[in-house]
Structures are given as structure tokens and as C-alpha cells.
Design an enzyme around this catalytic site. Structure first.
Site, PDB file in Angstrom:
ATOM      1  N   CYS A   2      -4.395   1.919  -4.724  1.00  0.00           N
ATOM      2  CA  CYS A   2      -3.585   2.966  -4.105  1.00  0.00           C
ATOM      3  C   CYS A   2      -2.278   3.186  -4.864  1.00  0.00           C
ATOM      4  O   CYS A   2      -1.800   4.321  -4.963  1.00  0.00           O
ATOM      5  CB  CYS A   2      -3.286   2.619  -2.647  1.00  0.00           C
ATOM      6  SG  CYS A   2      -2.427   1.031  -2.447  1.00  0.00           S
ATOM      7  N   HIS A  55       0.888  -1.167   0.000  1.00  0.00           N
ATOM      8  CA  HIS A  55       0.000   0.000   0.000  1.00  0.00           C
ATOM      9  C   HIS A  55       0.922   1.211   0.000  1.00  0.00           C
ATOM     10  O   HIS A  55       1.928   1.229   0.714  1.00  0.00           O
ATOM     11  CB  HIS A  55      -0.891   0.042   1.243  1.00  0.00           C
ATOM     12  CG  HIS A  55      -1.566   1.371   1.428  1.00  0.00           C
ATOM     13  ND1 HIS A  55      -2.699   1.725   0.705  1.00  0.00           N
ATOM     14  CD2 HIS A  55      -1.246   2.440   2.198  1.00  0.00           C
ATOM     15  CE1 HIS A  55      -3.046   2.963   1.057  1.00  0.00           C
ATOM     16  NE2 HIS A  55      -2.181   3.409   1.955  1.00  0.00           N
TER      17      HIS A  55
END
Length: 166
Positions: A110, A40
């Protein structure tokens, strides 16, 4: 308000969503590839961390998500894009390409967001070991078998949604 001739540092915060388990578990046996993490990312600029998830584009103080401290920080250089212009850019993304309903764990996540924002701010892409991970996983039989389950997931590490906030 920031001066137009100012330069602002841009960082990529990289978090391992598996918290080390991807490397420790026998993921290699299942995928045929060693995974160092399930990444992430968020872009840190103008004193805030910006990221995309199932709730759209969000921001918080650096390291202010439920993920805690990043596993690594990549220096992407500097930008001359001031905060006002950057927020306008993010708001336009939040209304189009990066609405929460457009989130997809493999194709529009993301890391896709961080890569697009990094290029807007600095002209540089984020490291390919991050952006290539979804296609590497999907190229395996195990990844294909898990895809229906993973497609239904939306990552949301918290923060404040940028829509309507200046």
C-alpha cells in the site's frame, strides 16, 4: 465533471495496523529498533480514499475502511489532475503494476502505491519513515526469520475495487 484548471487537495491517510502495539510491545528487543507503528496508507483525493492491498486497488469514502480513523493525515498539496484522468491512471495501474497478485507486504504494498500515486498527483513522495520501514525490518535477524510468514500475507482493509468502475 471537474474543470481542467481546478486544483484538488491531496492527503495521505496513515494508519497503524498494529493499533499502537508495535510501540508498546518489546519490538525493540526483537528487532533492535523502536517501531512507532506498522503503516498502511491511502491517498485521499476527489472525495475518495484509494489504497492497494491483496485485492488490488480499492476505494472508499475517506476513513471508510475497517481501520477507522487514520493515526495521522499528511497534506501532500494539490493536484490539477481531474477525476476522469485520475481514474484512467488508476485503471491502468490496476491492470499492470498494481494487480492484487502483485501485492507483497515488503516490496510492493500500500505504501509503494501511495508513493507512486502521490508523485503522479503532486510530484511529492510520501514520508520516508513509511517507505523505509520494510527494509528496516528486513535488515534485522528477526525480520529475516519472519519474512517467509509475512511474505504470504496480504492486507485487505476493504473498500470497492476500482477495476471496471468509473
Amino acid at each position: 465533471m471537474a474543470q481542467n484548471n481546478s486544483s484538488f487537495p491531496v492527503k495521505l491517510f496513515v494508519y497503524d495496523l498494529s493499533r499502537g502495539m508495535a510501540r508498546e510491545l518489546c519490538v525493540f528487543i526483537l528487532t533492535g529498533r523502536q517501531l512507532d507503528g506498522i503503516w498502511h496508507t491511502g491517498i485521499v483525493v476527489h472525495g475518495k480514499e484509494f489504497f492497494f492491498g491483496g485485492a488490488g486497488i480499492n476505494h472508499c469514502l475517506p476513513c471508510g475502511t475497517v481501520l477507522g480513523q487514520p493515526n495521522s493525515v499528511v497534506d501532500l498539496g494539490h493536484t490539477e489532475v481531474n477525476e476522469d484522468l485520475f481514474m484512467e491512471y488508476l485503471e491502468s495501474l490496476a491492470e499492470s503494476d498494481y494487480r492484487g497478485d502483485k501485492y507483497n507486504v515488503f516490496e510492493h504494498n500500500c505504501n509503494t502505491f501511495s508513493n507512486d500515486v502521490a508523485q503522479f498527483l503532486t510530484g511529492k513522495k510520501i514520508p520516508s519513515y513509511i517507505t523505509d520501514l520494510p527494509s528496516e525490518i528486513l535488515s534485522t535477524p528477526f525480520g529475516q526469520a519472519l519474512r517467509p510468514l509475512l511474505d504470504s500475507m496480504a492486507i485487505n482493509p476493504g473498500g470497492n475495487n476500482i477495476t471496471g468502475q468509473r
